[in-house]
Structures are given as C-alpha cells and as structure tokens.
Design a protein around this motif. Structure first.
Motif, mmCIF file in Angstrom:
data_model
loop_
_atom_site.group_PDB
_atom_site.id
_atom_site.type_symbol
_atom_site.label_atom_id
_atom_site.label_comp_id
_atom_site.label_asym_id
_atom_site.label_seq_id
_atom_site.Cartn_x
_atom_site.Cartn_y
_atom_site.Cartn_z
ATOM 1 N N PRO A 38 -21.367 -35.013 -48.590
ATOM 2 C CA PRO A 38 -20.717 -35.507 -47.375
ATOM 3 C C PRO A 38 -20.519 -37.028 -47.351
ATOM 4 N N GLY A 39 -21.159 -37.740 -48.305
ATOM 5 C CA GLY A 39 -21.043 -39.189 -48.302
ATOM 6 C C GLY A 39 -19.814 -39.668 -49.044
ATOM 7 N N HIS A 40 -19.409 -40.905 -48.749
ATOM 8 C CA HIS A 40 -18.269 -41.489 -49.444
ATOM 9 C C HIS A 40 -18.322 -43.002 -49.308
ATOM 10 N N ILE A 41 -18.078 -43.701 -50.419
ATOM 11 C CA ILE A 41 -17.974 -45.161 -50.369
ATOM 12 C C ILE A 41 -16.541 -45.495 -49.972
ATOM 13 N N ASP A 42 -16.385 -46.008 -48.772
ATOM 14 C CA ASP A 42 -15.052 -46.189 -48.194
ATOM 15 C C ASP A 42 -14.388 -47.503 -48.579
ATOM 16 N N GLY A 43 -15.178 -48.511 -48.954
ATOM 17 C CA GLY A 43 -14.560 -49.790 -49.272
ATOM 18 C C GLY A 43 -15.552 -50.795 -49.802
ATOM 19 N N GLY A 44 -15.004 -51.905 -50.268
ATOM 20 C CA GLY A 44 -15.819 -52.989 -50.791
ATOM 21 C C GLY A 44 -15.753 -53.090 -52.298
ATOM 22 N N GLN A 45 -16.577 -53.952 -52.835
ATOM 23 C CA GLN A 45 -16.669 -54.152 -54.273
ATOM 24 C C GLN A 45 -18.130 -54.255 -54.683
ATOM 25 N N ILE A 46 -18.437 -53.752 -55.877
ATOM 26 C CA ILE A 46 -19.755 -53.914 -56.481
ATOM 27 C C ILE A 46 -19.508 -54.446 -57.879
ATOM 28 N N LEU A 89 -25.198 -59.540 -60.041
ATOM 29 C CA LEU A 89 -24.593 -58.466 -59.252
ATOM 30 C C LEU A 89 -24.064 -59.049 -57.953
ATOM 31 N N GLN A 90 -22.855 -58.651 -57.577
ATOM 32 C CA GLN A 90 -22.260 -59.091 -56.314
ATOM 33 C C GLN A 90 -21.791 -57.861 -55.545
ATOM 34 N N VAL A 91 -22.351 -57.688 -54.373
ATOM 35 C CA VAL A 91 -21.924 -56.620 -53.470
ATOM 36 C C VAL A 91 -21.109 -57.268 -52.364
ATOM 37 N N LYS A 92 -19.874 -56.817 -52.182
ATOM 38 C CA LYS A 92 -18.966 -57.450 -51.227
ATOM 39 C C LYS A 92 -18.400 -56.422 -50.256
ATOM 40 N N ASP A 93 -18.683 -56.629 -48.978
ATOM 41 C CA ASP A 93 -18.100 -55.822 -47.896
ATOM 42 C C ASP A 93 -18.233 -54.324 -48.148
ATOM 43 N N LEU A 94 -19.402 -53.896 -48.575
ATOM 44 C CA LEU A 94 -19.636 -52.489 -48.897
ATOM 45 C C LEU A 94 -19.661 -51.640 -47.630
ATOM 46 N N VAL A 95 -18.897 -50.554 -47.653
ATOM 47 C CA VAL A 95 -18.856 -49.607 -46.535
ATOM 48 C C VAL A 95 -19.087 -48.204 -47.091
ATOM 49 N N THR A 96 -20.129 -47.537 -46.592
ATOM 50 C CA THR A 96 -20.442 -46.169 -47.010
ATOM 51 C C THR A 96 -20.660 -45.322 -45.769
ATOM 52 N N SER A 97 -20.042 -44.150 -45.742
ATOM 53 C CA SER A 97 -20.148 -43.290 -44.568
ATOM 54 C C SER A 97 -20.461 -41.856 -44.972
ATOM 55 N N PHE A 98 -20.816 -41.046 -43.967
ATOM 56 C CA PHE A 98 -21.147 -39.639 -44.180
ATOM 57 C C PHE A 98 -20.442 -38.783 -43.133
ATOM 58 N N GLN A 99 -20.003 -37.623 -43.559
ATOM 59 C CA GLN A 99 -19.421 -36.669 -42.630
ATOM 60 C C GLN A 99 -20.548 -35.936 -41.921
ATOM 61 N N VAL A 100 -20.599 -36.044 -40.602
ATOM 62 C CA VAL A 100 -21.619 -35.378 -39.795
ATOM 63 C C VAL A 100 -20.882 -34.473 -38.817
ATOM 64 N N GLY A 101 -20.788 -33.200 -39.161
ATOM 65 C CA GLY A 101 -19.994 -32.287 -38.335
ATOM 66 C C GLY A 101 -18.534 -32.686 -38.391
ATOM 67 N N THR A 102 -17.985 -32.945 -37.223
ATOM 68 C CA THR A 102 -16.580 -33.371 -37.152
ATOM 69 C C THR A 102 -16.459 -34.889 -37.092
ATOM 70 N N ASN A 103 -17.591 -35.592 -37.134
ATOM 71 C CA ASN A 103 -17.583 -37.043 -37.009
ATOM 72 C C ASN A 103 -17.886 -37.708 -38.350
ATOM 73 N N ARG A 104 -17.434 -38.954 -38.453
ATOM 74 C CA ARG A 104 -17.717 -39.761 -39.635
ATOM 75 C C ARG A 104 -18.699 -40.850 -39.230
ATOM 76 N N ALA A 105 -19.875 -40.854 -39.840
ATOM 77 C CA ALA A 105 -20.916 -41.823 -39.494
ATOM 78 C C ALA A 105 -20.991 -42.898 -40.567
ATOM 79 N N VAL A 106 -20.865 -44.154 -40.164
ATOM 80 C CA VAL A 106 -20.900 -45.274 -41.099
ATOM 81 C C VAL A 106 -22.348 -45.744 -41.235
ATOM 82 N N ALA A 107 -22.939 -45.516 -42.415
ATOM 83 C CA ALA A 107 -24.343 -45.872 -42.659
ATOM 84 C C ALA A 107 -24.501 -47.293 -43.165
#
Length: 355
Positions: A72-80, A15-33
C-alpha cells in the motif's frame, strides 16, 4: 546555507535526501507518512533521527532503500542522491546492487528479519555471494571473520546454528554482521537496541562506534526514540514529528539549546537523578492518527502548550537559527525564547486546554 541543506564545513554529503514524500493507502484515503523530508548525511558521521512512534523515522529509512511495500505504500516524490545517482530512478535490479553492498540496514527486530529456517552462516554469507565474486567457501570464511568481529563466541561452530539458538543480543550482532560484511558506505540502524537489556545495549552501541574506528569513512544513520542512545553515539540529530523535520542540530547544541517545544518535551522526559521521586514531565496528548495530521498548520500545535492562533492556521518553515541548527516553529523564527515561554506556561495556573 539554506535551512534544508545542513552543510558540514567543506565536506560533501555521501547521501542527500531532498523533499522526500512517502504515503500509504489506508482504505479509501491516502495517508502521507513522510512529507517533504530533507537532510544530508556526511562521510564518517553518525546522524540520529529521533521522534515518537508514528513520526516517520522508520518510513524515511525504508524509503532510502526503497523497501516500502508497494502497495500500500508509495514514494510519491523527492530525490535520494547517492554517488551521483537518484536511487528513486533506479530499476529494481539496480537497487539490488545498492542494498547490502553500498547501503546496508540493521532492522528493528532481528527475530522477524532473520530467516528462521536458514542457518546463520548461509544468511551472513549470502550478501557477499550476491555482491562479489567470492566462492561459497570464501564467503563462509569471511562470515566467520565478521561474526567474530561483532563478538559472536565460537563463530565457526555457530555458522551452522539457526536464529532461535541465539539470544536477542546475539541475533542483533548477527544482523550487524550481515550489514557489515560487504563494507557498505552507509549503515542504517533502525532501533538497533530495542528490547535489549541495558548491558547488551551498551555492547551494541560500543560495537557500532567501533565500526567507524575501523572504517572512518562509514556513515551511520541511527533511528531511535531513545535520547540517551543519541547522546552517546550521534554527531547530529534530526527531530521528526508528523512526518516532517522539526529541528536539526549538532548533538551538543540540541541538548544544550533545544528550540522547538517538541524537542524540549522529549528532552524533558529523560529521567534526571537530581529530581529523584518527582514525576517526569510529559508532552500533553498523543501523536495524531496518520489520517488526522493537521494540514496547513504546525504539525505539533494540538499538543504544544504555547501554540498561538497562527500555529493552527499556517505551517511554519524550517528556519536557520545558527550554524547547522534549524527549527520549524513560528515563535523561534520571530526570536521568541520558547524555553522561557514553556517555563512561564508551566508555572501559570491552567485556565484552558490546548486545542
């Protein structure tokens, strides 16, 4: 070898995880977890992912199986990458063929993960019925075998019991049985010993180690905040903080020569019988709120006793400091002995708070 691709000899990662970016909508803001997380998992190894609550460990594991609730979550970028495929490019139907059959997960709380109105036998056998051509009776027989293998006494009779009729340790064993029944290539265990007493913890860990004795090619990703569990079971460790990998190293190297101040703080909080009666060292401050994580700076600088001005203004890169050992710290990149610097700071009179 790059800092972000930790290679183990000539072996190829399963398994290779590359530059994974996952975020969540928190109110009007986007939080990158999870922010740019990269790591490999190799056949037959146990990779530990550690860090305090809120560091991004569980979100990383859920992202691998694309179980992040959207919204509210979303995987915004990267590769798995798994078996030559990018899991982020698969359809929902294609991902269902991966989950359980090829990559399985033991969730953190078995009572909330098991269906309270379905009998245990139906839940354990369901994976086989979905992913194989076995009949209902054949899947049930296999469920008996796997429940017996994970130490459920009188497994055949207990197929017709409900989750509330099992203890916490037995429910966790059922979760392990569900994860193993289809013989996956990767097992993700998210805090598998949470809320269990130490005796049951030891049994669960021994069971997980036994899995690789029976199937040496199986890889395990163990997510935990318990460094004693990591020391007992893992080959390599990723230390996460603020949604980023802060240090990665083989288990012996991490415990003998931790370089990142955060890793040193975590290890320093482990009780030592030699210092009985003395207060445990603590990491100052708290993990920042997900919407208040520093941008363009070291994620740990607000809690780091030896942070410098550049730590507050420039984010450090993950730098290789030895074979399979990488650290995200300006001081380490400059060859500074952070452990010695931390000791000096602890011995010196406190004149000002770390900002």
């Amino acid at each position: 070898m790059s800092a972000d691709q930790q290679n183990r000899g000539d072996g190829k990662p399963v398994l290779q995880v590359k530059d994974l970016v996952t975020s969540f909508q928190v109110g009007t803001n986007r939080a990158v977890a999870v922010n740019g997380v990269t790591f490999d998992v190799y056949e037959g190894e146990t990779l530990g992912i550690v860090g305090e609550s809120g560091s991004g460990k569980s979100v990383t594991s859920l992202s691998i199986l694309r179980l992040v609730p959207d919204p509210p979550g979303h995987i915004d970028g990267g590769q798995i990458l798994f078996e030559g495929q990018d899991l982020l490019q698969l359809s929902y139907a294609q991902m269902r063929k991966v989950r359980g059959a090829k990559i399985a997960m033991i969730f953190q709380e078995p009572m909330s993960s098991l269906n309270p109105v379905m009998k245990i036998g139906a839940q354990v056998a369901e994976t086989l019925q979905v992913h194989s051509k076995l009949s209902k009776s054949e899947a049930r027989e296999r469920a008996v075998e796997v429940l017996d293998a994970v130490g459920i006494p009188d497994a055949r009779a207990r197929l017709d019991h409900y989750p509330h009729q099992f203890s916490g340790g037995m429910r966790q064993r059922v979760m392990i049985a569900m994860a193993l029944i289809a013989k996956p290539k990767i097992l993700i265990a998210d805090e598998p010993t949470t809320a269990l007493d130490v005796t049951i913890q030891a049994q669960i860990l021994e069971l997980m180690k036994g899995l690789q004795d029976d199937r040496p090619e199986t890889a395990i990703i163990l997510i935990t905040h318990d460094l004693a569990v990591v020391a007992e079971t893992c080959d390599r460790v990723l230390v996460m903080y603020g949604g980023k990998v802060q240090e990665v190293a083989p288990i012996e190297q991490l415990f003998e020569d931790p370089r990142h101040p955060y890793t040193q703080g975590l290890l320093g909080s482990i009780p030592d019988p030699k210092h009985k009666g003395e207060p445990l060292p603590t990491i100052p401050g708290n993990v920042p709120h997900i919407l208040e994580l520093p941008v363009g700076a070291c994620r740990f600088h607000s809690r780091c006793p030896i942070a410098e001005e550049r730590c507050r203004t420039t984010e450090p890169a993950l730098t290789s400091v030895g074979h399979e050992h990488s650290v995200r710290c300006h001081l380490v990149a400059d060859g500074i002995d952070t452990f010695a610097r931390m000791r000096e700071h602890a011995a010196a009179p406190r004149t000002e708070e770390v900002r």
